[in-house]
Design an enzyme around this catalytic site. Structure first.
Site, PDB file in Angstrom:
ATOM      1  N   PHE A  36       0.815  -1.213   0.000  1.00 54.81           N
ATOM      2  CA  PHE A  36       0.000   0.000   0.000  1.00 54.81           C
ATOM      3  C   PHE A  36       0.852   1.268   0.000  1.00 54.81           C
ATOM      4  CE2 PHE A  36      -3.176  -2.941   1.674  1.00 54.81           C
ATOM      5  CZ  PHE A  36      -4.364  -2.467   1.113  1.00 54.81           C
ATOM      6  N   ASP A  37       0.538   2.167  -0.915  1.00 56.40           N
ATOM      7  CA  ASP A  37       1.000   3.538  -0.818  1.00 56.40           C
ATOM      8  C   ASP A  37       0.286   4.194   0.371  1.00 56.40           C
ATOM      9  OD1 ASP A  37       2.180   6.046  -1.721  1.00 56.40           O
ATOM     10  OD2 ASP A  37       0.165   6.567  -2.404  1.00 56.40           O
ATOM     11  N   VAL A  38       0.815   5.339   0.828  1.00 54.98           N
ATOM     12  CA  VAL A  38       0.209   6.039   1.968  1.00 54.98           C
ATOM     13  C   VAL A  38      -0.582   7.270   1.522  1.00 54.98           C
ATOM     14  CG1 VAL A  38       0.669   7.318   4.097  1.00 54.98           C
ATOM     15  CG2 VAL A  38       1.934   5.226   3.608  1.00 54.98           C
ATOM     16  N   VAL A  49      -1.001  -1.190  -4.433  1.00 56.69           N
ATOM     17  CA  VAL A  49      -2.207  -0.368  -4.363  1.00 56.69           C
ATOM     18  C   VAL A  49      -1.799   1.080  -4.126  1.00 56.69           C
ATOM     19  CG1 VAL A  49      -4.435  -0.004  -3.232  1.00 56.69           C
ATOM     20  CG2 VAL A  49      -3.442  -2.317  -3.333  1.00 56.69           C
ATOM     21  N   ASP A  66      -2.334   5.597  -5.548  1.00 55.02           N
ATOM     22  CA  ASP A  66      -3.044   6.607  -6.335  1.00 55.02           C
ATOM     23  C   ASP A  66      -2.195   7.212  -7.437  1.00 55.02           C
ATOM     24  OD1 ASP A  66      -1.489   8.027  -4.208  1.00 55.02           O
ATOM     25  OD2 ASP A  66      -2.284   9.776  -5.255  1.00 55.02           O
TER      26      ASP A  66
END
Length: 230
Positions: A11-13, A181, A183
């Site tokens: 996961f990106d933050v 995952v 944005d």
């Protein structure tokens, strides 16, 4: 590939799990208040645009992390004809930024739902001290098996070396069972593509994909990820 195969989720933050736009605006507001300078909507948008441009240059390897952090406020205030101590401004700003930890909608619910059936990891280009504090203060850090930050690794997304480090530090890492995952098309999705990983582009505002990287999946709500991985 069966959707049931994804056991390792990376996961990106920022603007994936934590609302960076909110944190950025709060931090810039506090900085300008401390400097006794007015912060208009136009000034905020100018900073936001410049900062995004500098981060894209960093991702492409055109500038160093130190240049980005130490020079962005110099460049920003030069635009308004002012010479400032950009390094000092940046340090103060980052301190304010570390205080921001508003979650994206349903972030904690998603991680709670996935925790027992998947290995969860953070993969971020953010500043280490800032990201560690934001993840801790938000409570999200408790869901993760490990946190991988470019500053600590010595490589950044989208570089393959960043993902090499992750693969070497996750027991029995399997590319076919890992999913990125995030944005950002230019760091998360491009990085996954270059490394041969499947990816999920979190795109809540339905931005067009004008880049070269094509995500395996695209979602506009975080909870939609559950249908992909379970």
């Amino acid at each position: 590939m069966s959707q049931l195969n994804y056991s390792t989720l990376l996961f990106d933050v920022d603007d994936t799990l934590l609302n960076f736009q909110s944190s950025e605006k709060q931090a810039l507001t506090k900085l300008f208040q401390s400097l006794h300078k007015p912060l208009t909507a136009k000034i905020y948008q100018d900073y936001h645009s410049l900062n995004a441009q500098l981060w894209r240059k960093y991702e492409r390897g055109e500038i160093s992390r130190e240049t980005l952090l130490d020079q962005r406020f110099n460049l920003f205030f030069q635009h308004y004809g002012q010479n400032v101590d950009g390094k000092a401004y940046s340090q103060k700003y980052r301190s304010f930024l570390s205080e921001g930890h508003d979650q994206m909608p349903n972030a904690s619910k998603l991680l709670a739902d996935l925790k027992n059936r998947h290995q969860l990891y953070v993969v971020t280009n953010g500043i280490a001290a800032t990201q560690h504090r934001r993840l801790a203060d938000s409570g999200l850090v408790n869901y993760f098996d490990n946190v991988f930050i470019s500053e600590e690794i010595g490589h950044k997304k989208p570089d393959p070396e960043f993902f090499d480090y992750i693969a070497d530090n996750i027991t029995n890492f399997n590319k076919q069972r890992a999913l990125v995952v995030g944005d950002s098309l230019t760091s998360d999705i491009l990085g996954a593509t270059k490394y041969g990983l499947d990816s999920v582009w979190f795109n809540p505002t339905h931005q067009p994909n004008l880049g070269v990287a094509k995500p395996t999946y695209e979602i506009d709500h975080l909870l939609d990820l559950e249908a992909i991985v379970s």
